[in-house]
Design an enzyme around this catalytic site. Structure first.
Site, short mmCIF file in Angstrom:
data_model
loop_
_atom_site.label_atom_id
_atom_site.label_comp_id
_atom_site.label_asym_id
_atom_site.label_seq_id
_atom_site.Cartn_x
_atom_site.Cartn_y
_atom_site.Cartn_z
N CYS A 66 0.86 -1.18 0.00
CA CYS A 66 0.00 0.00 0.00
C CYS A 66 0.90 1.23 0.00
O CYS A 66 2.12 1.12 0.16
CB CYS A 66 -0.86 -0.01 1.26
SG CYS A 66 0.17 0.05 2.75
N HIS A 77 5.58 -4.91 8.71
CA HIS A 77 5.60 -6.30 9.15
C HIS A 77 5.94 -7.25 8.01
O HIS A 77 5.05 -7.95 7.49
CB HIS A 77 4.26 -6.67 9.79
CG HIS A 77 4.13 -6.15 11.19
ND1 HIS A 77 2.93 -5.90 11.79
CD2 HIS A 77 5.07 -5.84 12.11
CE1 HIS A 77 3.13 -5.46 13.02
NE2 HIS A 77 4.43 -5.40 13.22
N GLU A 116 0.18 -0.40 16.17
CA GLU A 116 -0.66 0.75 15.79
C GLU A 116 -1.60 1.13 16.93
O GLU A 116 -1.80 2.32 17.21
CB GLU A 116 -1.48 0.43 14.52
CG GLU A 116 -2.29 1.64 14.08
CD GLU A 116 -3.23 1.37 12.92
OE1 GLU A 116 -2.91 0.52 12.06
OE2 GLU A 116 -4.28 2.03 12.87
N SER A 146 -1.45 -7.61 10.74
CA SER A 146 -2.88 -7.59 11.05
C SER A 146 -3.70 -7.70 9.76
O SER A 146 -4.61 -8.52 9.65
CB SER A 146 -3.21 -6.31 11.80
OG SER A 146 -4.59 -6.14 11.92
S1 SF4 Z 1 -2.93 2.62 7.19
FE1 SF4 Z 1 -1.49 0.87 7.11
S2 SF4 Z 1 -2.37 -0.51 5.56
FE2 SF4 Z 1 -3.40 1.47 5.31
S3 SF4 Z 1 -2.25 2.62 3.74
FE3 SF4 Z 1 -1.36 3.16 5.73
S4 SF4 Z 1 0.30 1.71 6.09
FE4 SF4 Z 1 -0.99 0.86 4.47
#
Ligand code: SF4
Length: 316
Positions: free
Chosen positions: A17, A46, A131, A229
């Site tokens: 992402c 992770h 988080e 997660s």
């Molecule tokens: S919140 Fe986490 S999963 Fe979503 S874009 Fe950001 S890093 Fe990626």
């Protein structure tokens, strides 16, 4: 002997992402700017493959700030950190770069705004996840109540039920979270929250693609880490959407071929911290054993990109 035929459904979107991509870039740019070693508090994302790759370039991964020397830069992971961590870095006069994903920072800002308005916070998240620790650590002790399940909602005892807001971890199951939000709204009708929840676009899109893919597959593999997660949620979503067998694999060597005996279709996806090279490795392992036809199951097209912090865009 001819190889058996296999339809390999490939979920899109899958894998990296924008927040993970940015966090890795931050470590690489910090290494270019300041030279090794650069310290990183907690796994930047992770994924062991990513962490090992950065370690080979000179990143040193530590769990806590007091393991870093004060004369080297330190980077905070994409999951976010409690407020006390950058405060401590400043007190020790350290150079630090915060790689917290902007979508996690958005939740931190939301929590602070509600707190300023006199609301106590309910956080929907997983206990002990970095988080959750980072987001809860934005507010003073006791200001954030953690709930993990619908049952937890019945158990909590807020200071004033009329002065509550909720926030969520960004990588939860969209469906489970909707149930918890509904339970909160039933028990605390005045609770304030985001329009839906704080689950990010990447988590939502990956889960949607799995929902579309899972009913077609005899088995499903999620490329991702056991401590990721969003990867674990993809497994759950796949099973619930009708796939009889779902397995989490970090690399091709983890594939349990015996469990896949007799399948004619497989679905492949990857958590937000799994690089495409590992997904290709898994696909190649299937090509080695089967006559594979790849069929992409695309439910969204992503073009999100986040800038790295200014300090890394400026010359040394
Ligand atoms: S919140 Fe986490 S999963 Fe979503 S874009 Fe950001 S890093 Fe990626």
């Amino acid at each position: 002997m001819p190889k058996p035929e296999l339809t390999l459904y490939l979920a899109a979107p899958r894998g990296f992402c924008a927040g993970v991509d940015r966090a890795i870039k931050i470590v690489e740019m910090a290494l270019d700017k300041w030279g090794p070693p650069v310290y990183v508090r907690h796994e930047i994302v992770h994924n062991k493959f990513v962490v090992d790759g950065l370690r080979a370039k000179g990143a040193v991964f530590v769990e806590e700030l007091d393991e870093c020397p004060t004369d080297r830069p330190v980077i905070f992971s994409a999951h976010g950190v409690p407020k006390a961590v950058p405060a401590e870095a400043e007190r020790r006069d350290m150079v630090y770069v915060d790689a917290t994903c902007p979508l996690v920072s958005k939740v931190h800002i939301e929590a602070e705004r509600h707190h300023r308005n006199g609301l106590q916070m309910v956080m929907i998240g997983h206990e002990g996840h970095p988080e959750t620790l980072g987001t809860m650590g934005q507010l003073p002790e006791g200001e954030v109540i953690l709930v993990e399940t619908v049952e937890d909602v019945a158990r909590i005892a807020p200071r004033d039920p009329a002065k509550l807001a909720f926030i969520t971890q960004t990588t939860l199951s969209v469906d489970d979270t909707a149930d918890i939000v509904a339970a909160l709204q039933t028990r605390f009708p005045d609770i304030v929250g985001p329009h839906k929840e704080d689950i990010c676009y990447a988590t939502t899109n990956r889960q949607e693609a799995v929902k579309a893919m899972a009913p077609k597959c005899d088995a499903m593999l999620v490329v991702g880490a056991p401590n990721s997660s969003n990867s674990k949620r993809l497994l759950e979503v796949g099973s619930r959407a009708g796939c009889a067998y779902a397995q989490l694999v970090q690399r091709a060597t983890d594939i349990d071929w015996r469990a896949l005996d007799g399948i004619t279709s497989v679905g492949i996806t990857a958590g937000a911290s799994a690089p495409e090279v590992l997904i290709n490795e898994v696909i190649d392992a299937f090509r080695h054993r089967y006559d594979v036809t790849v069929d992409k199951v695309e439910t969204a097209v992503e073009n999100v990109e986040f800038k790295v912090p200014r300090v890394l865009r400026e010359p040394a």
